[in-house]
Design a protein around this motif. Structure first.
Motif, short mmCIF file in Angstrom:
data_model
loop_
_atom_site.label_atom_id
_atom_site.label_comp_id
_atom_site.label_asym_id
_atom_site.label_seq_id
_atom_site.Cartn_x
_atom_site.Cartn_y
_atom_site.Cartn_z
N ILE A 45 0.84 -1.20 0.00
CA ILE A 45 0.00 0.00 0.00
C ILE A 45 0.87 1.25 0.00
CG2 ILE A 45 -1.67 1.34 1.36
CD1 ILE A 45 -2.88 -1.07 -0.08
N GLU A 46 1.93 1.24 0.78
CA GLU A 46 2.82 2.41 0.84
C GLU A 46 3.50 2.65 -0.50
OE1 GLU A 46 4.18 5.77 2.68
OE2 GLU A 46 2.77 4.31 3.49
N PHE A 47 3.96 1.59 -1.16
CA PHE A 47 4.59 1.77 -2.46
C PHE A 47 3.58 2.20 -3.52
CE2 PHE A 47 7.98 -0.95 -0.59
CZ PHE A 47 9.00 -0.02 -0.70
N LEU A 48 2.34 1.75 -3.40
CA LEU A 48 1.29 2.23 -4.31
C LEU A 48 1.03 3.72 -4.12
CD1 LEU A 48 -1.27 -0.73 -4.24
CD2 LEU A 48 0.11 0.04 -6.19
N GLN A 49 1.22 4.20 -2.90
CA GLN A 49 1.06 5.64 -2.66
C GLN A 49 2.08 6.44 -3.46
OE1 GLN A 49 1.20 6.27 1.58
NE2 GLN A 49 -0.69 5.13 1.91
N ALA A 50 3.28 5.89 -3.61
CA ALA A 50 4.31 6.56 -4.41
C ALA A 50 3.88 6.67 -5.88
CB ALA A 50 5.64 5.82 -4.30
N LEU A 51 3.01 5.74 -6.31
CA LEU A 51 2.51 5.74 -7.68
C LEU A 51 1.19 6.48 -7.82
CD1 LEU A 51 3.32 2.01 -8.50
CD2 LEU A 51 4.67 4.03 -9.11
N HIS A 52 0.73 7.10 -6.73
CA HIS A 52 -0.51 7.89 -6.70
C HIS A 52 -1.73 7.07 -7.11
CE1 HIS A 52 2.09 11.29 -6.03
NE2 HIS A 52 2.78 10.95 -7.11
N TYR A 53 -1.87 5.90 -6.50
CA TYR A 53 -2.95 5.00 -6.87
C TYR A 53 -4.33 5.53 -6.51
CZ TYR A 53 -3.72 3.09 -2.14
OH TYR A 53 -4.04 2.92 -0.83
N VAL A 54 -4.41 6.48 -5.59
CA VAL A 54 -5.71 7.08 -5.28
C VAL A 54 -6.24 7.81 -6.52
CG1 VAL A 54 -6.85 8.84 -3.86
CG2 VAL A 54 -5.24 7.26 -2.81
N GLY A 58 -9.66 7.19 -9.01
CA GLY A 58 -10.59 8.31 -9.13
C GLY A 58 -11.12 8.80 -7.79
N LEU A 59 -10.37 8.56 -6.73
CA LEU A 59 -10.82 8.92 -5.39
C LEU A 59 -10.09 10.13 -4.80
CD1 LEU A 59 -10.99 5.29 -3.96
CD2 LEU A 59 -12.90 6.70 -4.73
N GLN A 60 -9.34 10.84 -5.63
CA GLN A 60 -8.52 11.94 -5.14
C GLN A 60 -9.35 13.08 -4.56
OE1 GLN A 60 -8.68 10.96 -8.29
NE2 GLN A 60 -9.16 12.69 -9.59
N ASP A 61 -10.60 13.22 -4.96
CA ASP A 61 -11.45 14.29 -4.44
C ASP A 61 -12.19 13.91 -3.17
OD1 ASP A 61 -10.71 15.97 -6.53
OD2 ASP A 61 -12.29 15.17 -7.83
N SER A 66 -8.97 9.45 0.66
CA SER A 66 -7.58 9.92 0.64
C SER A 66 -6.91 9.68 1.98
CB SER A 66 -7.53 11.41 0.29
OG SER A 66 -7.94 11.61 -1.05
N ILE A 67 -7.66 9.83 3.07
CA ILE A 67 -7.11 9.58 4.40
C ILE A 67 -6.93 8.08 4.63
CG2 ILE A 67 -7.60 9.70 6.88
CD1 ILE A 67 -8.90 12.44 6.30
N VAL A 68 -7.95 7.30 4.29
CA VAL A 68 -7.91 5.85 4.52
C VAL A 68 -6.82 5.19 3.69
CG1 VAL A 68 -9.19 3.69 4.23
CG2 VAL A 68 -10.31 5.67 5.26
N LEU A 69 -6.74 5.53 2.42
CA LEU A 69 -5.79 4.88 1.52
C LEU A 69 -4.41 5.54 1.53
CD1 LEU A 69 -8.17 4.30 -1.51
CD2 LEU A 69 -7.48 2.64 0.24
N GLY A 70 -4.34 6.78 1.94
CA GLY A 70 -3.07 7.50 1.96
C GLY A 70 -2.72 8.04 0.60
N THR A 71 -2.01 9.14 0.59
CA THR A 71 -1.68 9.78 -0.68
C THR A 71 -0.19 10.06 -0.86
OG1 THR A 71 -2.19 11.92 0.32
CG2 THR A 71 -3.94 10.87 -0.95
#
Length: 93
Positions: A45-54, A58-61, A66-71
């Motif tokens: 999950i942390e490495f996916l955050q580096a790839l901006h998976y949020v 389509g959940l960036q808004d 954004s809090i649950v998944l991390g950005t």
């Protein structure tokens, strides 16, 4: 609490321990395997955050997701997850 250490680091440690405790209720596997699996999951999950998976999802808004998944990727988060993993190993039963 809005500080630079306790909430971010402690929260990441705590989330690993809480996921471990929750899954121990349902899964009949060794505590070492479960703890290691949660560590690997947390690292992914942390490495996916580096790839901006949020953004991919389509959940960036959504503030909630954004809090649950991390950005944001942080090496300190990886350290916190490892500390949580070590705590899980101390609670065998």
């Amino acid at each position: 609490m809005h500080d630079a250490y306790i909430r971010p680091f402690g929260g990441d440690v705590l989330v690993v321990v809480l996921i471990y405790a929750f899954l121990r209720i349902f899964l009949k596997t060794s505590y070492e395997k479960l703890a290691f699996g949660i560590l690997i999951f947390s690292f992914i999950i942390e490495f996916l955050q580096a790839l901006h998976y949020v953004n991919w999802l389509g959940l960036q808004d959504s503030k909630f997701w954004s809090i649950v998944l991390g950005t944001y990727f942080s090496v300190y988060d990886l350290l916190a997850y490892f500390v949580g993993y070590l705590i899980c190993l101390t609670f065998k039963d």
